[in-house]
Design an enzyme around this catalytic site. Structure first.
Site, PDB file in Angstrom:
ATOM      1  N   TRP A  93       0.910  -1.143   0.028  1.00  0.00           N
ATOM      2  CA  TRP A  93       0.040  -0.128  -0.006  1.00  0.00           C
ATOM      3  C   TRP A  93       0.852   1.116  -0.240  1.00  0.00           C
ATOM      4  O   TRP A  93       0.454   2.369  -0.793  1.00  0.00           O
ATOM      5  CB  TRP A  93      -0.727  -0.044   1.182  1.00  0.00           C
ATOM      6  CG  TRP A  93      -2.046  -0.930   1.121  1.00  0.00           C
ATOM      7  CD1 TRP A  93      -2.251  -2.330   1.860  1.00  0.00           C
ATOM      8  CD2 TRP A  93      -3.075  -1.150   0.064  1.00  0.00           C
ATOM      9  NE1 TRP A  93      -3.266  -2.823   1.536  1.00  0.00           N
ATOM     10  CE2 TRP A  93      -3.831  -2.112   0.226  1.00  0.00           C
ATOM     11  CE3 TRP A  93      -3.254  -0.382  -1.290  1.00  0.00           C
ATOM     12  CZ2 TRP A  93      -4.851  -2.501  -0.424  1.00  0.00           C
ATOM     13  CZ3 TRP A  93      -4.196  -0.734  -2.098  1.00  0.00           C
ATOM     14  CH2 TRP A  93      -4.954  -1.725  -1.839  1.00  0.00           C
ATOM     15  N   ASP A  99      -1.732   6.591   6.403  1.00  0.00           N
ATOM     16  CA  ASP A  99      -2.649   5.569   6.008  1.00  0.00           C
ATOM     17  C   ASP A  99      -2.772   4.660   7.055  1.00  0.00           C
ATOM     18  O   ASP A  99      -2.143   3.879   7.460  1.00  0.00           O
ATOM     19  CB  ASP A  99      -2.107   4.979   4.563  1.00  0.00           C
ATOM     20  CG  ASP A  99      -3.106   4.141   4.196  1.00  0.00           C
ATOM     21  OD1 ASP A  99      -4.107   3.604   4.864  1.00  0.00           O
ATOM     22  OD2 ASP A  99      -2.767   3.331   3.112  1.00  0.00           O
ATOM     23  N   LYS A 129     -12.282  -1.744   6.832  1.00  0.00           N
ATOM     24  CA  LYS A 129     -11.299  -2.830   7.781  1.00  0.00           C
ATOM     25  C   LYS A 129     -12.068  -2.663   9.405  1.00  0.00           C
ATOM     26  O   LYS A 129     -12.514  -3.494   9.814  1.00  0.00           O
ATOM     27  CB  LYS A 129      -9.963  -2.357   7.647  1.00  0.00           C
ATOM     28  CG  LYS A 129      -9.495  -3.105   6.410  1.00  0.00           C
ATOM     29  CD  LYS A 129      -8.869  -2.064   5.335  1.00  0.00           C
ATOM     30  CE  LYS A 129      -8.697  -2.774   4.099  1.00  0.00           C
ATOM     31  NZ  LYS A 129      -7.576  -2.193   3.403  1.00  0.00           N
TER      32      LYS A 129
HETATM   33  C1  LIG Z   1      -7.172  -1.619   2.175  1.00  0.00           C
HETATM   34  C2  LIG Z   1      -6.153  -0.559   2.199  1.00  0.00           C
HETATM   35  C3  LIG Z   1      -5.933   0.541   1.361  1.00  0.00           C
HETATM   36  C4  LIG Z   1      -6.916   0.561  -0.064  1.00  0.00           C
HETATM   37  O1  LIG Z   1      -8.189   1.041   0.263  1.00  0.00           O
HETATM   38  P1  LIG Z   1      -9.295   0.998  -0.606  1.00  0.00           P
HETATM   39  O2  LIG Z   1     -10.475   1.780   0.293  1.00  0.00           O
HETATM   40  O3  LIG Z   1      -9.596  -0.024  -1.186  1.00  0.00           O
HETATM   41  O4  LIG Z   1      -8.574   2.432  -1.489  1.00  0.00           O
HETATM   42  C5  LIG Z   1      -4.909   1.383   1.468  1.00  0.00           C
HETATM   43  N1  LIG Z   1      -4.114   1.295   2.394  1.00  0.00           N
HETATM   44  C6  LIG Z   1      -4.248   0.301   3.454  1.00  0.00           C
HETATM   45  C7  LIG Z   1      -3.207   0.379   4.416  1.00  0.00           C
HETATM   46  C8  LIG Z   1      -5.312  -0.808   3.141  1.00  0.00           C
HETATM   47  O5  LIG Z   1      -5.251  -1.587   4.146  1.00  0.00           O
END
Ligand SMILES: *Cc1c(COP(=O)(O)O)cnc(C)c1O
Length: 360
Positions: free
Chosen positions: A100, A171, A195
């Protein structure tokens, strides 16, 4: 058969939340309408979004000088919105700790007026640890971007680095509301909801007000200032997802808040890590000091045996245990709503599998 859902996202939601949503599905608070049918300008929905925000502010102790935005486009759109809003004509620093992070870096690099520098990385070691940041951080940089929890690789920042006056952008998609980080240590926090917060379709952004600037942005939807000035109601927001997030925030509050949840998560993860460490068959690919409590990959070291394990686990009701296609093996995502009983059931299953398949 009891089903346990180990999905990395969209992921398990608290059963009590689903039941509450079910009970209100056809008639929200006597309105005679479903939340899905309410105008986003109605007073019902205004209350929902205001409650969601104030609950999140309480849970995370978000200081007053931060805005909370409820956006769309996933964490992936933040990979672009962050550099677009904060770093045009400037340098942006990135820490590359996994798949990511890499996507965030490439989205920033795609903007031609942002200079991207990767200041720390651990890709050579399959991203199995969290690298140290350099002592000297270029204080002219717009921000330092980190991925607090690496969903695919199973590592997490245990402490947040000190970058001086350069704001940290995080993030936090896979460990928001599952850690004791302090909001004031960050300039921006963003997370896809699917999540730890609610259903897919909602992205939460927490941003320090002084970072919402006057960057020239051609598309109003991508401009934090326009989103903030309109309280996330510049266009139609994902109303049902925001309602679900509100219910999840209420549920987190009932679990003694983030501290209570973090304790539960640490216990769940601790039990699984102990089982992995004591096993002669299963191993964790991640260094101990960097272990995530929300995403726990494990392997047997034998791809065929991993495959057998995954097939038998699936047949026994353990859904979505298969590791990410880029890593292989297994991955148990133990987000906040994942029940402790599911961890015990998995450990029993692993022990049985080990007996049947030998310590290799
Ligand atoms: C799942 C995830 C993403 C992607 O998220 P989307 O909402 O599908 O764009 C980005 N960064 C991390 C750390 C993730 O776990």
């Amino acid at each position: 058969m009891t089903i346990y859902n180990f999905s990395a996202g969209p992921a398990v939601l608290p059963k009590a939340v689903l039941e509450k949503a079910q009970s209100e599905l056809l008639d929200y608070k006597g309105s005679g309408m479903s939340v899905m049918e309410l105008s986003h300008r109605s007073s019902w929905f205004e209350d929902i979004i205001a409650d969601a925000e104030s609950l999140l502010r309480d849970l995370m102790a978000i200081p007053d000088n931060y805005k909370v935005l409820f956006l769309q486009g996933g964490a992936s759109l933040q990979f672009t919105m962050v550099p677009l809003n904060l770093a045009q004509g400037k340098k942006a620093l990135y820490v590359n700790t996994g798949s990511w992070s890499k996507k965030a870096i490439s989205a920033a690099k795609a903007l031609d007026n942002v200079e991207v520098e990767v200041i720390a990385a651990c890709e050579n070691d399959n991203f199995n640890y969290i690298p140290e940041l350099p002592k000297e951080i270029d204080q002219s940089a717009a921000y330092v971007h980190i991925t607090t929890n690496n969903t695919i690789e199973g590592t997490a920042f245990q402490t947040i680095p000190d970058c001086g006056d350069v704001p940290i952008v995080a993030d936090m998609s896979s460990n928001i509301l599952a850690n004791d980080y302090k909001v004031e240590d960050f300039g921006v926090i963003y997370a896809g909801a699917q999540k730890n917060i609610g259903p897919a379709g909602l992205t939460v952004v927490i941003i320090r007000e002084d970072l919402i600037g006057d960057a020239k942005i051609a598309s109003p939807m991508l401009d934090y200032k326009i989103q903030a000035d309109n309280n996330s109601l510049y266009n139609t927001p994902p109303t049902f997802a925001i309602y679900m997030a509100k219910l999840v925030f209420e549920w987190v509050k009932e679990q003694d808040g983030v501290a209570g949840i973090t304790k539960q998560d640490q216990e769940k993860a601790g039990r699984l890590y102990d089982a992995i460490d004591q096993s002669d068959l299963f191993q964790s690919p991640v260094v101990k000091e960097a272990r995530s409590i929300t995403n726990i990959p494990f392997v047997t070291g034998d791809a065929e045996l991993d495959k057998k394990f995954n097939a038998e686990a699936l047949a026994a009701g353990f859904e979505n245990l298969k590791g990410h296609r880029s890593v292989g093996g297994m991955r148990a995502s133990l987000y906040n709503a994942f029940p402790a009983a599911g961890v015990d059931a998995l450990i029993d299953f692993m022990e049985k599998f080990e007996q049947e398949n030998g310590g290799k």
